[in-house]
Write a protein that holds these residues in place. Structure first.
Motif, PDB file in Angstrom:
ATOM      1  N   GLN A 154      50.078  39.988  44.533  1.00 28.76           N
ATOM      2  CA  GLN A 154      50.956  39.845  43.356  1.00 28.76           C
ATOM      3  C   GLN A 154      50.160  39.460  42.117  1.00 28.76           C
ATOM      4  O   GLN A 154      50.432  39.936  41.027  1.00 28.76           O
ATOM      5  CB  GLN A 154      52.036  38.796  43.629  1.00 28.76           C
ATOM      6  N   GLN A 157      48.888  42.491  40.832  1.00 28.91           N
ATOM      7  CA  GLN A 157      49.926  43.530  40.699  1.00 28.91           C
ATOM      8  C   GLN A 157      49.490  44.848  41.334  1.00 28.91           C
ATOM      9  O   GLN A 157      49.573  45.907  40.694  1.00 28.91           O
ATOM     10  CB  GLN A 157      50.287  43.721  39.235  1.00 28.91           C
ATOM     11  N   ASP A 159      50.475  47.372  43.419  1.00 26.52           N
ATOM     12  CA  ASP A 159      51.717  47.857  44.018  1.00 26.52           C
ATOM     13  C   ASP A 159      51.495  48.884  45.120  1.00 26.52           C
ATOM     14  O   ASP A 159      52.448  49.291  45.778  1.00 26.52           O
ATOM     15  CB  ASP A 159      52.608  48.467  42.922  1.00 26.52           C
ATOM     16  N   ARG A 162      50.955  47.295  50.912  1.00 25.88           N
ATOM     17  CA  ARG A 162      52.110  46.712  51.610  1.00 25.88           C
ATOM     18  C   ARG A 162      51.566  45.820  52.718  1.00 25.88           C
ATOM     19  O   ARG A 162      50.724  46.271  53.518  1.00 25.88           O
ATOM     20  CB  ARG A 162      52.947  47.841  52.202  1.00 25.88           C
TER      21      ARG A 162
END
Ligand SMILES: C[S@@+](CC[C@H](N)C(=O)[O-])C[C@H]1O[C@@H](n2cnc3c(N)ncnc32)[C@H](O)[C@@H]1O
Length: 277
Positions: A154, A157, A159, A162
């Protein structure tokens, strides 16, 4: 006391460490909330009594052997500053070789990648910063490690990563990957190094793999074949004396192009192999 006085007295006291100056610099920067250039620019600045007390407490813990990364809660890896915790291994500079080799492979632009035993997320997050179009799954047995890696994800960031808990492949969806990477535990249960240096403070769950150190490498070599696309690659970090054993495991599992790479110290550090059929 000034910054320079506190620093010099601490470096003199820190005779146990291989890198007293760096240790003291990292600890002092952490306590003062500044970067290393501040220490050099403002050596005559006064340090408050509270800051001096906090620094000396941390220094004592360092003298008792605790790794600096655990004391300050972070460790640099690749281009990242990663949060660390005693739930998992402190990322090592040697592991950057695995990242380099992975980035050199001829893989699809949107490669699917699996990082087994992600710990702080070091390998997965380093790959994600370099390849924003790769889809990366990263798992760890320890939920605390997964939570830590998620905080690191996080922060940057990323993305395309997973993270979830899994006992190796147990919770991996039925899917094939273009690349599987892993730096699994690979130390023998009775290795005397476990009771020396930084290893004393790191969890056995991140270090130890059965009596011969090969238990997890064996499992990953055997099972990865079923999770790789044809032409997909497996990259494994291992102990400096485990290259021959890992090459044999990969040969037995039916991999092709099995090859071991050496680290900057000239030691066999990682082995890669391709699923050819
Ligand atoms: C040597 S550490 C490597 C951590 C990280 N990949 C790195 O390179 O810094 C091994 C990691 O594997 C995880 N691990 C151990 N057994 C596992 C298992 N059965 N399934 C998934 N992860 C496991 C540990 O919790 C630990 O985080």
């Amino acid at each position: 006391m000034t910054i320079a006085e506190l620093f010099q007295s601490a470096v003199g006291a820190n005779r146990l460490s291989d890198s007293p100056e760096l240790d003291c610099q990292l600890l002092l920067c952490f306590v003062l909330g500044v970067d290393s250039s501040y220490l050099k620019t403002w050596p005559e600045r006064q340090v408050s009594d509270d800051q001096s007390t906090q620094f000396n407490r941390l220094l004592q813990r360092r003298l008792d052997g605790e790794p600096v990364a655990y004391l300050i809660g972070s460790q640099g890896f690749w281009s990242l500053d990663l949060k660390v915790s005693p739930a998992t291994l402190i990322p090592r500079p040697e592991t950057e070789l695995l990242v380099e080799v992975a980035l050199d492979l001829a893989l699809p632009e949107q490669a699917s990648v699996l990082d087994l035993g992600t710990g702080t997320g070091a390998i997965a997050l380093a790959l994600a910063t370099e390849r924003s179009r790769w889809e990366i799954c990263a798992v760890d047995l320890q939920q605390q490690a997964v939570d830590l890696a998620e905080r690191n994800r996080q922060r940057y960031q990323l993305d395309n990563v997973r993270l979830f808990a899994s006992n190796w492949f147990a919770a991996i969806p039925a899917q094939r990957f273009d690349l599987i990477v892993s730096n699994p535990p690979y130390i023998e249960a009775n290795d005397p190094h476990l009771s020396q240096g930084d290893l004393r403070f790191e969890p056995a769950s991140a270090l130890v793999s059965g009596d011969d150190g090969l238990g997890d490498l064996r499992l990953v070599c055997t099972q990865s074949v079923d999770y790789l696309n044809r032409g997909g690659w497996l990259l494994l970090e291992h102990g400096f004396d485990q290259g021959a054993a890992v090459r044999e495991l990969l040969d037995q599992a039916g991999f092709a192009s099995v090859e071991t790479r050496r680290d900057l110290n000239g030691l066999e550090r990682l082995t890669l192999a391709c699923r050819s059929d």
